[in-house]
Design a protein around this motif. Structure first.
Motif, PDB file in Angstrom:
ATOM      1  N   SER A  54      -0.594   9.481 -11.469  1.00 30.40           N
ATOM      2  CA  SER A  54       0.260   9.805 -12.429  1.00 30.40           C
ATOM      3  C   SER A  54       1.483   9.083 -12.416  1.00 30.40           C
ATOM      4  N   LEU A  55       1.860   8.564 -11.418  1.00 34.14           N
ATOM      5  CA  LEU A  55       3.126   7.453 -11.320  1.00 34.14           C
ATOM      6  C   LEU A  55       2.495   6.168 -12.122  1.00 34.14           C
ATOM      7  N   TYR A  56       1.278   5.699 -11.846  1.00 30.89           N
ATOM      8  CA  TYR A  56       0.647   4.447 -12.415  1.00 30.89           C
ATOM      9  C   TYR A  56       0.680   4.827 -14.028  1.00 30.89           C
ATOM     10  N   GLU A  57       0.314   6.224 -14.503  1.00 30.54           N
ATOM     11  CA  GLU A  57       0.297   6.452 -15.932  1.00 30.54           C
ATOM     12  C   GLU A  57       1.785   6.361 -16.546  1.00 30.54           C
ATOM     13  N   SER A  58       2.808   6.722 -15.788  1.00 30.68           N
ATOM     14  CA  SER A  58       4.038   6.706 -16.386  1.00 30.68           C
ATOM     15  C   SER A  58       4.557   5.445 -16.239  1.00 30.68           C
ATOM     16  N   ALA A  59       4.330   4.764 -15.184  1.00 31.90           N
ATOM     17  CA  ALA A  59       4.968   3.388 -14.991  1.00 31.90           C
ATOM     18  C   ALA A  59       4.341   2.411 -16.136  1.00 31.90           C
ATOM     19  N   ARG A  60       3.256   2.541 -16.389  1.00 32.66           N
ATOM     20  CA  ARG A  60       2.226   1.878 -17.285  1.00 32.66           C
ATOM     21  C   ARG A  60       2.980   1.956 -18.704  1.00 32.66           C
ATOM     22  N   ALA A  61       3.122   3.235 -19.072  1.00 33.73           N
ATOM     23  CA  ALA A  61       3.800   3.579 -20.305  1.00 33.73           C
ATOM     24  C   ALA A  61       5.357   2.866 -20.502  1.00 33.73           C
ATOM     25  N   VAL A  62       6.037   3.095 -19.571  1.00 33.77           N
ATOM     26  CA  VAL A  62       7.538   2.501 -19.697  1.00 33.77           C
ATOM     27  C   VAL A  62       7.574   0.815 -19.375  1.00 33.77           C
ATOM     28  N   ALA A  63       6.728   0.424 -18.523  1.00 31.97           N
ATOM     29  CA  ALA A  63       6.568  -1.228 -18.260  1.00 31.97           C
ATOM     30  C   ALA A  63       6.162  -1.953 -19.514  1.00 31.97           C
ATOM     31  N   GLY A  64       5.135  -1.538 -20.437  1.00 29.93           N
ATOM     32  CA  GLY A  64       4.648  -2.044 -21.246  1.00 29.93           C
ATOM     33  C   GLY A  64       4.307  -3.633 -20.922  1.00 29.93           C
ATOM     34  N   GLU A  65       4.587  -4.552 -21.453  1.00 29.77           N
ATOM     35  CA  GLU A  65       4.155  -6.158 -21.120  1.00 29.77           C
ATOM     36  C   GLU A  65       5.427  -6.513 -20.099  1.00 29.77           C
ATOM     37  N   GLY A  66       6.489  -5.724 -19.947  1.00 27.58           N
ATOM     38  CA  GLY A  66       7.536  -6.295 -19.247  1.00 27.58           C
ATOM     39  C   GLY A  66       7.611  -6.538 -17.855  1.00 27.58           C
ATOM     40  N   LEU A  67       6.506  -5.802 -17.254  1.00 29.76           N
ATOM     41  CA  LEU A  67       6.189  -5.957 -15.693  1.00 29.76           C
ATOM     42  C   LEU A  67       4.973  -5.821 -15.382  1.00 29.76           C
ATOM     43  N   GLU A  68       4.509  -6.186 -14.243  1.00 28.25           N
ATOM     44  CA  GLU A  68       3.201  -6.284 -13.637  1.00 28.25           C
ATOM     45  C   GLU A  68       3.298  -4.800 -12.793  1.00 28.25           C
ATOM     46  N   ILE A  69       2.457  -3.859 -13.076  1.00 30.92           N
ATOM     47  CA  ILE A  69       2.137  -2.563 -12.433  1.00 30.92           C
ATOM     48  C   ILE A  69       0.972  -2.611 -11.732  1.00 30.92           C
ATOM     49  N   ARG A  70       1.057  -2.525 -10.396  1.00 33.83           N
ATOM     50  CA  ARG A  70      -0.388  -2.419  -9.621  1.00 33.83           C
ATOM     51  C   ARG A  70      -0.620  -1.074  -8.914  1.00 33.83           C
ATOM     52  N   THR A  71      -1.555  -0.658  -8.857  1.00 29.76           N
ATOM     53  CA  THR A  71      -2.086   0.653  -8.158  1.00 29.76           C
ATOM     54  C   THR A  71      -2.294   0.241  -6.680  1.00 29.76           C
ATOM     55  N   ILE A  72      -2.019   1.289  -5.823  1.00 30.06           N
ATOM     56  CA  ILE A  72      -2.359   1.247  -4.472  1.00 30.06           C
ATOM     57  C   ILE A  72      -3.568   2.109  -4.128  1.00 30.06           C
ATOM     58  N   ILE A  73      -3.613   3.016  -4.482  1.00 33.97           N
ATOM     59  CA  ILE A  73      -4.775   3.910  -4.190  1.00 33.97           C
ATOM     60  C   ILE A  73      -5.810   3.720  -5.553  1.00 33.97           C
ATOM     61  N   PRO A  74      -6.647   2.846  -5.020  1.00 33.20           N
ATOM     62  CA  PRO A  74      -7.936   2.558  -6.123  1.00 33.20           C
ATOM     63  C   PRO A  74      -8.194   3.691  -6.929  1.00 33.20           C
ATOM     64  N   LEU A  75      -8.332   3.600  -8.189  1.00 35.39           N
ATOM     65  CA  LEU A  75      -8.605   4.536  -9.086  1.00 35.39           C
ATOM     66  C   LEU A  75     -10.152   4.897  -8.761  1.00 35.39           C
ATOM     67  N   GLY A  76     -10.299   6.359  -8.673  1.00 37.32           N
ATOM     68  CA  GLY A  76     -11.890   6.573  -8.624  1.00 37.32           C
ATOM     69  C   GLY A  76     -11.944   7.216  -7.367  1.00 37.32           C
ATOM     70  N   SER A  77     -11.124   7.128  -6.231  1.00 42.36           N
ATOM     71  CA  SER A  77     -11.230   7.389  -4.936  1.00 42.36           C
ATOM     72  C   SER A  77     -10.268   8.628  -4.583  1.00 42.36           C
ATOM     73  N   ASP A  78     -10.758   9.401  -3.430  1.00 44.71           N
ATOM     74  CA  ASP A  78     -10.004  10.814  -3.072  1.00 44.71           C
ATOM     75  C   ASP A  78      -8.605  10.023  -2.602  1.00 44.71           C
ATOM     76  N   ALA A  79      -7.705  10.712  -3.239  1.00 46.64           N
ATOM     77  CA  ALA A  79      -6.219  10.092  -2.901  1.00 46.64           C
ATOM     78  C   ALA A  79      -5.753  10.692  -1.471  1.00 46.64           C
ATOM     79  N   HIS A  80      -6.473  11.833  -0.943  1.00 51.72           N
ATOM     80  CA  HIS A  80      -6.433  12.431   0.350  1.00 51.72           C
ATOM     81  C   HIS A  80      -6.931  11.574   1.521  1.00 51.72           C
ATOM     82  N   MET A  81      -7.916  10.997   1.471  1.00 50.89           N
ATOM     83  CA  MET A  81      -8.415  10.306   2.132  1.00 50.89           C
ATOM     84  C   MET A  81      -8.055   8.827   2.226  1.00 50.89           C
ATOM     85  N   PHE A  82      -7.118   8.289   1.343  1.00 49.11           N
ATOM     86  CA  PHE A  82      -7.037   7.007   1.451  1.00 49.11           C
ATOM     87  C   PHE A  82      -6.198   6.373   2.484  1.00 49.11           C
ATOM     88  N   SER A  83      -6.024   5.145   2.921  1.00 46.62           N
ATOM     89  CA  SER A  83      -5.403   4.662   3.825  1.00 46.62           C
ATOM     90  C   SER A  83      -5.349   2.971   3.417  1.00 46.62           C
TER      91      SER A  83
END
Lengths: 265, 320
Positions: free
Chosen positions: B46-75
């Motif tokens: 959800s943060l990624y979605e919002s950040a991507r929408a706001v930043a557009g081409e102005g910033l580089e947005i990187r996700t930490i939790i890989p898309l497609g994995s269980d966010a609870h089990m991530f480390s």
């Protein structure tokens, strides 16, 4: 290749891993010789009860873990020596009992708790400077105690009855040994995790013993095996994006297999 | 045989020394920058979605939790930690959702700005489904775990997140402030539209009871005046008690609930059990903690998944 250790977090992980490897392999040789290997696994799970209580009360989980591990280690040692129960059965009762207890306590806390999960595998990559000081301080005291009573502890590990007959204060030293181990484990679980600390304590001595050398060289070799595994495991974890704790344990296993292969009987 | 052992022993020691020297820390950290833009690391979808929408081409947005994995089990792996350390800003969801983020905070370099988003949204307590609005952020560590971390399911919170990111990004890259403002306004308008779809879609329904296997849906329920009942606590890896399941079964039978929801990406044993006991259908609902591989391939977004959820809710509650 070298740049991975340019990062302060990797340096701290390396220092933390080194401290734990040193202490674990040093104390591990005594428990391995006494067929007491599961003690590390058990105390790690008992520490989890401390963590759960800490989360429930909102106090520092780390110190609760130390308290829980200490109390349990004394109870285990008391039951083993005074009641003559089999040590493996006591350990297994404590292990499953404490796991059940921590799960119940966590559910009582009734909040969102993935944080217990982070203690199962540890987070060696988020060690802070404060953690290092705490580990270093306790580690130094623990290591000093082990080294001062090295001969006596070895003697007891080899043959408790003979040691007692020759005037060594067996009961006292036994309690000291389990206390030191309890503290080492409780302080390590945040770093290497409940599920992995047992491997660092048990595998290096077992692999080193296969070489059939004297006690000192064996201890030294097990220390080297633990240290190399920490360094190589962390390195592999960085290069191939593997979970750090698990990479370290797989390295230890590789040493164990190599030790078996070299010393075929 | 002895000679062999000593050789091995010597070799191991030598290898150890070589290894330590080989890996020895040297010099100062260098930033690995793949682009000239300041980079922002965000943890959840959800943060990624919002950040991507706001930043557009102005910033580089990187996700930490890989898309497609269980966010609870991530480390995070070492490279991910390094990446966070090389970002100008690290945004995480907070309120206990990422167990790895708090300990990491203390070990990040001084120059990385850290933002705990949960401090800037309206949280509800996990125990009370009908909790009062929680207005200001709590500094009290003791309370942290008592809030439900799935706050992005309340569209109002998504709007607050977007505005907060706009403010942070503008501080990070003042030259692009206008761009961020324009992008944020556009995304907020989209979110407002989604909100009114929810309001209209769930206005007149036969049932207002949302039964699920995991109370990730408290925000969704509260913001649409639904009543949410769930089988287990907030964390998906908890085990339900027998009484808890029995209570829900009784409730489902009593109210004639026809659909039991379970969280997508999580095993649905519990929902299936209730379904067998009561004859209600088990349907998956997406709590948007993360999106699955398939959803990723079909280009799903926060907005599109929320619309799918609305569709399922409308069917289950028999809304007109």
């Amino acid at each position: 290749m070298l740049e991975m250790f340019d990062y302060p977090f990797m340096q701290r992980a390396l220092i933390a891993g080194t401290i734990i490897a040193l202490l674990a392999s040093l104390s591990g040789s005594f428990i391995v010789l006494r067929r007491y290997s599961l003690l590390s696994e058990t105390l790690a799970h008992v520490s989890l009860v401390g963590v759960a209580v800490g989360i429930l009360l909102g106090t520092a989980p780390l110190w609760m873990a130390v308290a829980a591990a200490l109390a349990a280690s004394w109870m285990i040692e008391y039951l083993r020596s005074a009641h003559g129960l089999y040590s493996d059965s006591i350990l297994s009762i404590f292990l499953s009992g404490s796991l059940a207890l921590s799960v119940v306590i966590i559910s009582l806390a009734g909040s969102f708790n993935a944080s217990l999960f982070s203690y199962l595998f540890g987070s060696i990559l988020s060690v802070s400077n404060q953690d290092l000081w705490i580990m270093g301080g306790f580690g130094a005291v623990g290591a000093a105690l082990l080294l001062v009573f090295f001969k006596e502890l070895y003697f007891i590990a080899f043959d408790e009855e003979v040691a007692r007959a020759s005037g060594i204060r067996v009961a006292l030293l036994n309690f000291m040994l389990v206390s030191v181990i309890a503290i080492i484990i409780a302080l390590s679980i945040r770093v290497v995790g409940t599920l992995l600390i047992g491997a660092l304590m048990v595998i290096p001595p077992v692999a080193a013993i296969r070489f059939g050398m004297g006690f000192y060289p064996t201890t030294l070799l097990s220390l080297v095996i633990a240290l190399v595994s920490v360094v190589v495991g962390l390195g592999a974890s960085y290069l191939y994006s593997l979970p750090s704790g698990a990479a370290i344990v797989l390295c230890l296993l590789a040493f164990f297999v190599a030790a078996l292969a070299i010393n075929r009987r | 045989m002895d000679l062999k052992k000593e050789t091995v022993f010597g070799a191991v020691i030598a290898a150890a020394v070589a290894g330590v020297v080989f890996f020895a820390p040297s010099g100062a950290p260098k930033a690995e920058s793949s682009s000239s833009l300041p980079s922002v690391s965000v943890s959840t979808f959800s943060l990624y979605e919002s950040a991507r929408a706001v930043a557009g081409e102005g910033l580089e947005i990187r996700t930490i939790i890989p898309l497609g994995s269980d966010a609870h089990m991530f480390s995070p792996t070492p490279k991910e930690v390094a990446r966070i350390g090389n970002s100008s800003l690290f945004v995480y969801s907070g309120a206990g959702f990422e167990s790895w983020a708090e300990p990491l905070r203390a070990s990040l370099p001084q120059n990385v700005e850290v933002l705990d988003m949960s401090k800037h949204v309206k949280l509800i307590r996990s125990e009370e489904t009908h909790a009062a609005h929680h207005e200001e952020s709590h500094e009290d560590e003791h309370d942290r775990g008592a809030y439900d971390p799935h706050y992005w399911l309340d569209i109002d919170n998504m709007i607050l997140m977007t505005r907060k990111l706009e403010a942070e990004f503008s501080k990070l890259s003042p030259a692009n402030a206008d761009l961020f403002h324009k992008n944020a306004a556009a995304y907020v308008a989209e979110l407002q539209k989604l909100k009114s779809e929810y309001a209209n879609g769930l206005k007149e329904c036969r049932s207002r009871l949302l039964v699920s296997n995991h109370d990730a849906f408290g925000y969704l329920a509260r913001s649409n005046s639904l009543e949410s009942v769930s089988v287990i606590g907030l964390s998906s890896d908890e085990q339900p008690s027998a009484k808890n399941i029995a209570d829900i079964v009784a409730l489902v039978k009593e109210h004639g609930v026809k659909t039991v929801f379970f969280e997508a990406l999580i095993n649905d044993n519990v929902a299936q059990t209730i379904s067998r006991e009561t004859g209600a259908r088990a349907v998956s609902l997406q709590p948007l903690e993360n999106i699955s591989e398939d959803e990723l391939k079909s280009r799903e977004t926060y907005l599109s998944v929320m619309r799918q959820n609305l569709h399922k809710l409308r069917e289950a509650m028999e809304c007109r």
